[in-house]
Design a protein around this motif. Structure first.
Motif, mmCIF file in Angstrom:
data_model
loop_
_atom_site.group_PDB
_atom_site.id
_atom_site.type_symbol
_atom_site.label_atom_id
_atom_site.label_comp_id
_atom_site.label_asym_id
_atom_site.label_seq_id
_atom_site.Cartn_x
_atom_site.Cartn_y
_atom_site.Cartn_z
ATOM 1 N N PRO A 124 0.831 -1.212 0.000
ATOM 2 C CA PRO A 124 0.000 0.000 0.000
ATOM 3 C C PRO A 124 0.863 1.258 0.000
ATOM 4 C CG PRO A 124 -0.825 -1.592 1.603
ATOM 5 C CD PRO A 124 0.476 -2.134 1.104
ATOM 6 N N VAL A 125 0.433 2.234 -0.777
ATOM 7 C CA VAL A 125 1.215 3.469 -0.930
ATOM 8 C C VAL A 125 1.508 4.110 0.424
ATOM 9 C CG1 VAL A 125 1.169 5.805 -1.877
ATOM 10 C CG2 VAL A 125 0.333 3.891 -3.246
ATOM 11 N N ASP A 126 0.533 4.119 1.305
ATOM 12 C CA ASP A 126 0.698 4.772 2.610
ATOM 13 C C ASP A 126 1.691 4.045 3.514
ATOM 14 O OD1 ASP A 126 -1.132 6.627 1.780
ATOM 15 O OD2 ASP A 126 -2.803 5.812 2.946
ATOM 16 N N SER A 127 2.021 2.794 3.183
ATOM 17 C CA SER A 127 2.930 2.008 4.024
ATOM 18 C C SER A 127 4.342 1.919 3.465
ATOM 19 C CB SER A 127 2.373 0.583 4.200
ATOM 20 O OG SER A 127 1.151 0.600 4.893
ATOM 21 N N LEU A 128 4.526 2.327 2.207
ATOM 22 C CA LEU A 128 5.812 2.100 1.538
ATOM 23 C C LEU A 128 6.973 2.746 2.283
ATOM 24 C CD1 LEU A 128 7.468 1.023 -0.818
ATOM 25 C CD2 LEU A 128 6.933 3.147 -2.044
ATOM 26 N N ASP A 129 6.861 4.002 2.652
ATOM 27 C CA ASP A 129 7.974 4.685 3.312
ATOM 28 C C ASP A 129 8.346 3.993 4.625
ATOM 29 O OD1 ASP A 129 8.260 6.522 1.303
ATOM 30 O OD2 ASP A 129 7.179 8.126 2.335
ATOM 31 N N THR A 130 7.359 3.484 5.322
ATOM 32 C CA THR A 130 7.646 2.794 6.583
ATOM 33 C C THR A 130 8.346 1.469 6.334
ATOM 34 O OG1 THR A 130 5.730 3.843 7.613
ATOM 35 C CG2 THR A 130 6.652 1.948 8.748
ATOM 36 N N VAL A 131 7.955 0.760 5.288
ATOM 37 C CA VAL A 131 8.663 -0.471 4.927
ATOM 38 C C VAL A 131 10.134 -0.171 4.650
ATOM 39 C CG1 VAL A 131 8.843 -2.375 3.271
ATOM 40 C CG2 VAL A 131 6.587 -1.553 3.988
ATOM 41 N N LEU A 132 10.382 0.866 3.863
ATOM 42 C CA LEU A 132 11.760 1.232 3.536
ATOM 43 C C LEU A 132 12.531 1.600 4.801
ATOM 44 C CD1 LEU A 132 11.142 3.418 0.341
ATOM 45 C CD2 LEU A 132 11.437 0.936 0.519
ATOM 46 N N TYR A 133 11.895 2.358 5.686
ATOM 47 C CA TYR A 133 12.546 2.775 6.931
ATOM 48 C C TYR A 133 12.907 1.556 7.786
ATOM 49 C CZ TYR A 133 13.386 5.611 11.128
ATOM 50 O OH TYR A 133 13.961 6.221 12.215
ATOM 51 N N LEU A 134 11.986 0.624 7.900
ATOM 52 C CA LEU A 134 12.241 -0.564 8.709
ATOM 53 C C LEU A 134 13.362 -1.409 8.111
ATOM 54 C CD1 LEU A 134 8.569 -1.636 9.569
ATOM 55 C CD2 LEU A 134 10.197 -0.415 11.021
ATOM 56 N N ASN A 135 13.357 -1.563 6.806
ATOM 57 C CA ASN A 135 14.420 -2.347 6.175
ATOM 58 C C ASN A 135 15.790 -1.708 6.399
ATOM 59 O OD1 ASN A 135 13.062 -4.568 5.178
ATOM 60 N ND2 ASN A 135 12.641 -3.652 3.187
ATOM 61 N N ILE A 136 15.863 -0.405 6.247
ATOM 62 C CA ILE A 136 17.150 0.284 6.405
ATOM 63 C C ILE A 136 17.626 0.257 7.854
ATOM 64 C CG2 ILE A 136 18.291 2.539 6.309
ATOM 65 C CD1 ILE A 136 16.465 3.151 3.857
ATOM 66 N N TRP A 137 16.743 0.569 8.787
ATOM 67 C CA TRP A 137 17.184 0.824 10.159
ATOM 68 C C TRP A 137 17.059 -0.365 11.098
ATOM 69 C CZ3 TRP A 137 20.346 4.587 10.486
ATOM 70 C CH2 TRP A 137 20.254 5.650 9.572
ATOM 71 N N HIS A 138 16.651 -1.537 10.566
ATOM 72 C CA HIS A 138 16.677 -2.715 11.436
ATOM 73 C C HIS A 138 18.109 -3.194 11.651
ATOM 74 C CE1 HIS A 138 17.271 -5.415 7.913
ATOM 75 N NE2 HIS A 138 17.606 -6.333 8.803
ATOM 76 N N VAL A 139 19.037 -2.720 10.814
ATOM 77 C CA VAL A 139 20.417 -3.206 10.886
ATOM 78 C C VAL A 139 21.257 -2.442 11.929
ATOM 79 C CG1 VAL A 139 22.510 -3.705 9.581
ATOM 80 C CG2 VAL A 139 20.274 -3.884 8.461
ATOM 81 N N PRO A 140 21.318 -1.107 11.889
ATOM 82 C CA PRO A 140 22.206 -0.393 12.819
ATOM 83 C C PRO A 140 21.720 -0.478 14.269
ATOM 84 C CG PRO A 140 21.589 0.989 10.932
ATOM 85 C CD PRO A 140 20.685 -0.197 10.927
ATOM 86 N N PHE A 141 22.582 -0.079 15.197
ATOM 87 C CA PHE A 141 22.194 -0.001 16.602
ATOM 88 C C PHE A 141 21.061 1.010 16.771
ATOM 89 C CE2 PHE A 141 26.729 -1.341 17.024
ATOM 90 C CZ PHE A 141 26.475 -2.580 17.598
ATOM 91 N N ASP A 142 20.295 0.823 17.838
ATOM 92 C CA ASP A 142 19.107 1.650 18.065
ATOM 93 C C ASP A 142 19.412 3.143 18.015
ATOM 94 O OD1 ASP A 142 17.960 -0.800 18.463
ATOM 95 O OD2 ASP A 142 17.198 -0.379 20.472
ATOM 96 N N ASP A 143 20.508 3.551 18.660
ATOM 97 C CA ASP A 143 20.781 4.983 18.779
ATOM 98 C C ASP A 143 21.269 5.610 17.473
ATOM 99 O OD1 ASP A 143 23.325 3.906 18.675
ATOM 100 O OD2 ASP A 143 23.956 4.671 20.623
ATOM 101 N N GLN A 144 21.464 4.786 16.445
ATOM 102 C CA GLN A 144 21.876 5.314 15.150
ATOM 103 C C GLN A 144 20.687 5.639 14.246
ATOM 104 O OE1 GLN A 144 24.543 2.104 13.988
ATOM 105 N NE2 GLN A 144 26.318 3.344 14.516
ATOM 106 N N ALA A 145 19.506 5.122 14.587
ATOM 107 C CA ALA A 145 18.319 5.395 13.781
ATOM 108 C C ALA A 145 17.863 6.831 14.000
ATOM 109 C CB ALA A 145 17.199 4.441 14.159
ATOM 110 N N PRO A 146 17.358 7.501 12.969
ATOM 111 C CA PRO A 146 16.860 8.870 13.147
ATOM 112 C C PRO A 146 15.801 8.950 14.231
ATOM 113 C CG PRO A 146 17.001 8.325 10.825
ATOM 114 C CD PRO A 146 17.280 7.053 11.571
ATOM 115 N N GLU A 147 14.949 7.919 14.310
ATOM 116 C CA GLU A 147 13.897 7.884 15.329
ATOM 117 C C GLU A 147 13.543 6.427 15.616
ATOM 118 O OE1 GLU A 147 9.225 9.256 16.021
ATOM 119 O OE2 GLU A 147 10.261 9.684 14.134
#
Length: 222
Positions: A124-147
């Motif tokens: 769904p279009v409304d979910s795409l950005d969140t999917v991308l965010y989760l894929n990118i930021w599931h890897v680094p340590f918590d404190d490295q994520a923008p939010e």
């Protein structure tokens, strides 16, 4: 030996109690097997197709899919607002673009880029950005994520729960209450049962996880 038998019975009883608690908390919101079929990862999604059968392969993606679904539903029951579609698609895709099973920090970024190229017609279009965010930021340590968004906390916990497969789950780093107090005690059992389904009973990688979760009572049959 009698002591070993008693310990085994204690573990089984504990697992049954935790499953019963999940079922009691979710009630009619316990997910059905058919839901997960919509997010079945395909072998062709993997950058290296042989990796689809390995420790970051389809069965891992499937267990993360199970854990995020249960955790998200438990939190939503408590009043949380979460993008469940984004969580499901991130679970199905997050490790598909690995080039190795060791340290591969860019694999989340590659997964996000792959999703943008190949799954725009399904997410769904409304979910795409969140999917991308989760894929990118599931890897680094918590404190490295923008939010540390609510979805990222849920997703990181779901991914972490399956670290039992490499004997590396440290419950101190789980972020959500239900991960710490309930789901962590079921993670090893889901892994062990899905492995038995796969290697002893001949189930396919995705189906072995769903069958194990149904046997445990964590998801409803279709």
């Amino acid at each position: 030996m009698p002591g070993e038998s008693q310990e085994g019975q204690r573990i089984v009883s504990s697992i049954q109690e935790h499953v019963a608690q999940v079922r009691r908390l979710l009630g009619d919101a316990l997910p059905a097997r058919a839901l997960f079929e919509r997010y079945r990862p395909e072998r062709e999604w993997f950058l290296q197709p042989d990796c689809a059968e390995d420790i970051h392969g389809i069965d891992h993606e499937a267990r993360v899919l199970i854990w995020q679904e249960l955790l998200a539903r438990l939190l939503i029951k408590g009043g949380a607002a979460l993008d469940q579609e984004a969580l499901r698609w991130a679970a199905a895709t997050h490790d598909t673009q690995r080039v190795s099973h060791g340290i591969d920090f860019p694999h989340g970024q590659r997964a996000a880029a792959w999703v943008k190229r190949h799954l725009l017609h399904r997410i769904p279009v409304d979910s795409l950005d969140t999917v991308l965010y989760l894929n990118i930021w599931h890897v680094p340590f918590d404190d490295q994520a923008p939010e540390m968004t609510p979805e990222l906390a849920v997703f990181k916990d779901a991914d972490s729960l399956d670290r039992v497969r490499i004997d590396d789950l440290n419950a101190r780093y789980l972020r959500c209450h239900y991960s710490q107090t309930l789901l962590q005690y079921l993670a090893q059992e889901l892994f062990d049962r899905s492995e038995a389904k796969r290697w002893s009973e001949g189930y396919a990688t995705f189906d072995c996880v769903c069958a194990a979760a149904m046997d445990m009572g964590l998801i409803r049959p279709d």
